[in-house]
Write a protein that holds these residues in place. Sequence first.
Motif, PDB file in Angstrom:
ATOM      1  N   THR A  27     -72.998  11.347  -8.459  1.00 46.96           N
ATOM      2  CA  THR A  27     -73.795  12.316  -7.708  1.00 46.96           C
ATOM      3  C   THR A  27     -75.145  11.764  -7.275  1.00 46.96           C
ATOM      4  O   THR A  27     -75.657  12.170  -6.237  1.00 46.96           O
ATOM      5  CB  THR A  27     -74.028  13.583  -8.531  1.00 46.96           C
ATOM      6  OG1 THR A  27     -74.315  13.202  -9.854  1.00 46.96           O
ATOM      7  CG2 THR A  27     -72.830  14.469  -8.499  1.00 46.96           C
ATOM      8  N   CYS A  28     -75.717  10.853  -8.080  1.00 47.71           N
ATOM      9  CA  CYS A  28     -77.066  10.358  -7.727  1.00 47.71           C
ATOM     10  C   CYS A  28     -77.083   9.667  -6.360  1.00 47.71           C
ATOM     11  O   CYS A  28     -77.804  10.104  -5.473  1.00 47.71           O
ATOM     12  CB  CYS A  28     -77.598   9.400  -8.776  1.00 47.71           C
ATOM     13  SG  CYS A  28     -77.848  10.149 -10.359  1.00 47.71           S
ATOM     14  N   PRO A  29     -76.264   8.614  -6.162  1.00 54.07           N
ATOM     15  CA  PRO A  29     -76.286   7.992  -4.839  1.00 54.07           C
ATOM     16  C   PRO A  29     -75.801   8.942  -3.760  1.00 54.07           C
ATOM     17  O   PRO A  29     -76.255   8.874  -2.620  1.00 54.07           O
ATOM     18  CB  PRO A  29     -75.343   6.801  -4.982  1.00 54.07           C
ATOM     19  CG  PRO A  29     -74.543   7.076  -6.169  1.00 54.07           C
ATOM     20  CD  PRO A  29     -75.368   7.913  -7.069  1.00 54.07           C
ATOM     21  N   PHE A  30     -74.905   9.855  -4.130  1.00 48.56           N
ATOM     22  CA  PHE A  30     -74.366  10.789  -3.150  1.00 48.56           C
ATOM     23  C   PHE A  30     -75.484  11.645  -2.566  1.00 48.56           C
ATOM     24  O   PHE A  30     -75.579  11.827  -1.355  1.00 48.56           O
ATOM     25  CB  PHE A  30     -73.309  11.672  -3.811  1.00 48.56           C
ATOM     26  CG  PHE A  30     -72.653  12.645  -2.879  1.00 48.56           C
ATOM     27  CD1 PHE A  30     -71.862  12.182  -1.846  1.00 48.56           C
ATOM     28  CD2 PHE A  30     -72.834  13.995  -3.026  1.00 48.56           C
ATOM     29  CE1 PHE A  30     -71.262  13.073  -0.980  1.00 48.56           C
ATOM     30  CE2 PHE A  30     -72.234  14.890  -2.159  1.00 48.56           C
ATOM     31  CZ  PHE A  30     -71.448  14.429  -1.137  1.00 48.56           C
ATOM     32  N   LEU A  31     -76.353  12.161  -3.432  1.00 50.08           N
ATOM     33  CA  LEU A  31     -77.445  13.000  -2.949  1.00 50.08           C
ATOM     34  C   LEU A  31     -78.522  12.166  -2.269  1.00 50.08           C
ATOM     35  O   LEU A  31     -79.100  12.575  -1.266  1.00 50.08           O
ATOM     36  CB  LEU A  31     -78.066  13.769  -4.118  1.00 50.08           C
ATOM     37  CG  LEU A  31     -77.238  14.929  -4.655  1.00 50.08           C
ATOM     38  CD1 LEU A  31     -77.745  15.348  -6.009  1.00 50.08           C
ATOM     39  CD2 LEU A  31     -77.315  16.089  -3.696  1.00 50.08           C
ATOM     40  N   ALA A  32     -78.782  10.985  -2.826  1.00 51.10           N
ATOM     41  CA  ALA A  32     -79.950  10.245  -2.369  1.00 51.10           C
ATOM     42  C   ALA A  32     -79.737   9.538  -1.042  1.00 51.10           C
ATOM     43  O   ALA A  32     -80.651   9.450  -0.236  1.00 51.10           O
ATOM     44  CB  ALA A  32     -80.362   9.231  -3.424  1.00 51.10           C
ATOM     45  N   THR A  33     -78.521   9.043  -0.795  1.00 51.28           N
ATOM     46  CA  THR A  33     -78.353   8.202   0.388  1.00 51.28           C
ATOM     47  C   THR A  33     -77.672   8.929   1.537  1.00 51.28           C
ATOM     48  O   THR A  33     -77.365   8.319   2.549  1.00 51.28           O
ATOM     49  CB  THR A  33     -77.535   6.949   0.060  1.00 51.28           C
ATOM     50  OG1 THR A  33     -76.267   7.368  -0.432  1.00 51.28           O
ATOM     51  CG2 THR A  33     -78.220   6.097  -0.967  1.00 51.28           C
ATOM     52  N   SER A  34     -77.450  10.229   1.407  1.00 47.78           N
ATOM     53  CA  SER A  34     -76.769  10.936   2.486  1.00 47.78           C
ATOM     54  C   SER A  34     -77.762  11.583   3.443  1.00 47.78           C
ATOM     55  O   SER A  34     -77.521  12.654   3.961  1.00 47.78           O
ATOM     56  CB  SER A  34     -75.819  11.987   1.916  1.00 47.78           C
ATOM     57  OG  SER A  34     -76.535  12.887   1.107  1.00 47.78           O
ATOM     58  N   THR A  35     -78.891  10.918   3.696  1.00 51.64           N
ATOM     59  CA  THR A  35     -79.858  11.507   4.615  1.00 51.64           C
ATOM     60  C   THR A  35     -79.412  11.367   6.063  1.00 51.64           C
ATOM     61  O   THR A  35     -79.872  12.095   6.919  1.00 51.64           O
ATOM     62  CB  THR A  35     -81.227  10.839   4.457  1.00 51.64           C
ATOM     63  OG1 THR A  35     -81.019   9.433   4.453  1.00 51.64           O
ATOM     64  CG2 THR A  35     -81.895  11.257   3.174  1.00 51.64           C
ATOM     65  N   SER A  36     -78.523  10.419   6.345  1.00 56.61           N
ATOM     66  CA  SER A  36     -77.930  10.363   7.673  1.00 56.61           C
ATOM     67  C   SER A  36     -76.509   9.837   7.535  1.00 56.61           C
ATOM     68  O   SER A  36     -76.159   9.239   6.516  1.00 56.61           O
ATOM     69  CB  SER A  36     -78.738   9.446   8.595  1.00 56.61           C
ATOM     70  OG  SER A  36     -78.483   8.109   8.264  1.00 56.61           O
ATOM     71  N   ALA A  37     -75.700  10.093   8.560  1.00 57.13           N
ATOM     72  CA  ALA A  37     -74.290   9.728   8.466  1.00 57.13           C
ATOM     73  C   ALA A  37     -74.117   8.225   8.272  1.00 57.13           C
ATOM     74  O   ALA A  37     -73.291   7.777   7.483  1.00 57.13           O
ATOM     75  CB  ALA A  37     -73.555  10.190   9.718  1.00 57.13           C
ATOM     76  N   LEU A  38     -74.947   7.434   8.980  1.00 57.46           N
ATOM     77  CA  LEU A  38     -74.797   5.987   8.885  1.00 57.46           C
ATOM     78  C   LEU A  38     -75.202   5.468   7.513  1.00 57.46           C
ATOM     79  O   LEU A  38     -74.523   4.632   6.928  1.00 57.46           O
ATOM     80  CB  LEU A  38     -75.638   5.295   9.964  1.00 57.46           C
ATOM     81  CG  LEU A  38     -74.972   5.212  11.334  1.00 57.46           C
ATOM     82  CD1 LEU A  38     -75.858   4.448  12.289  1.00 57.46           C
ATOM     83  CD2 LEU A  38     -73.600   4.560  11.241  1.00 57.46           C
ATOM     84  N   ASN A  39     -76.325   5.993   6.995  1.00 62.11           N
ATOM     85  CA  ASN A  39     -76.732   5.607   5.649  1.00 62.11           C
ATOM     86  C   ASN A  39     -75.640   5.914   4.648  1.00 62.11           C
ATOM     87  O   ASN A  39     -75.312   5.097   3.791  1.00 62.11           O
ATOM     88  CB  ASN A  39     -77.967   6.414   5.228  1.00 62.11           C
ATOM     89  CG  ASN A  39     -79.244   5.707   5.561  1.00 62.11           C
ATOM     90  OD1 ASN A  39     -79.209   4.598   6.069  1.00 62.11           O
ATOM     91  ND2 ASN A  39     -80.349   6.352   5.291  1.00 62.11           N
ATOM     92  N   GLY A  40     -75.084   7.131   4.770  1.00 62.04           N
ATOM     93  CA  GLY A  40     -74.041   7.559   3.851  1.00 62.04           C
ATOM     94  C   GLY A  40     -72.856   6.622   3.916  1.00 62.04           C
ATOM     95  O   GLY A  40     -72.368   6.145   2.891  1.00 62.04           O
TER      96      GLY A  40
END
Lengths: 276, 197
Positions: A27-40
């Motif tokens: 969940t940590c990377p899921f929440l933190a890096t999903s600020t944009s579709a490409l980052n995700g």
Amino acid sequence: MEKESKLRILTRGIIKENPTLVLLLGTCPFLATSTSALNGAGMGLSAMAVLVCSNIVISLLKDIIPDKVRIPCYIVVIAGFVTVVQFLLQAYLPDLNASLGLYIPLIVVNCIILGRAEMFASKNSVIDSALDGIGMGLGFTLALFVMGAIREFLGSGTVLGMEVTTDLITPMSIFILAPGGFFVFGILTAIVNKITGGKMNREFSCSGCPGDPETIRAAEEEARRIEALKAEAKKKAEEKLNSASDAAEQQTASDTQIPADSQAATDSQTAKGGDR
Amino acid sequence: MMTQLFIIIMGVILVNNYVLAQFLGICPFLGVSKKLNSAVGMSLAVTFVMVLSTVATWPIQTFLLDRFNIGYMQTVVFILVIAALVQLVELALKKYMPPLYRSLGVYLPLITTNCCVLGVTVNNIDSSYNFIESIANSFGAGIGFLLAMVLFAGIRGKMENSDIPEVLKGVPSVLIAASILSVSFMGFSGVVEGIFG
């Protein structure tokens, strides 16, 4: 455990056992890096690369690694691949590397990877493990991409960097900040909950982290307890059936049955205690 | 110097809270926050391990990895050091401080794979803090974690008895509550710099 078809191993991680949305791991990377579709998507693919490689290596080494030190061994293998991925990103995708930042080294402690190593790769053949890694990785990437797209759309009014909502809505930048992450994840889990009919993990837990020995023990205990309960319930049901069919003979039968039941219960209890 | 340390500590507790603003340590935050007791125990264990691993990893980075130009080994070395350290602490507590072990020990194995510990050690290096600042940062991060855990345990206690729509029960409601708590922490942004800056 019956043999599963290769296709099932490959596809189950994508929707049915989606590591983030259904199993609630990573969940940590899921929440933190999903600020944009490409980052995700970038985060998802990096994690997937590590997951596939570590699954393959751990599956190859499964007979060599001693059981007692397996977790540290897995961690070393995973950390090695994370370093490789870090190098590759630095060299070829410096922008992505900068925006993911701290979360690249943190792939090491991503529960999905350690979890799959422990639950799948250490027990299955190389090809199956690779397929499992690809499937789970794709599931993680897909979840991250969807979440990233939603947050990007609501938060900055773009999709994949392209302006789409010039006049429709004013971008609500809170969605690319921390609270929006929690909120969108909450709504997504609610949707998954609705679709799967509550099959999703009911609880968040570090017990989601299957790599943890404490958790494994707890899970095993839980499974044993449930089995014992089931056996007991079955016995009781049989008892009731007997009593319904012939009430007259029942009296003597149940007299013998009850002590047997309690005997079984204490047995399972001592077994549990011994295991601790 | 003191002001500098104070800014770091307050900043990491309120503004850049590890859980609510930086998404580190979400698993224990959502998993162990059901009861106040275990929330406090877990947070204290995390704080302890964070400070200890900073004490161990900062010199390793500065005097070994940087000196011999092998900074790329950071991830591998740090995670191994943390894992070994947690094991050692567990053994030491078991032998010498049984009461403390009983209250904190159960949480220790969970901490090895906790991303906030690795996160804080890497973060200290990335922000090029010196040794004292690094320790202050780790300590503040731990206290921030404690604060978030305690607040959230209180919220969840209230939520247990409230009437939530069926589809939001369990995980979704917890996440939405976390989102609201996170909004309230956003109100602190700028406060620390405003007061001490």
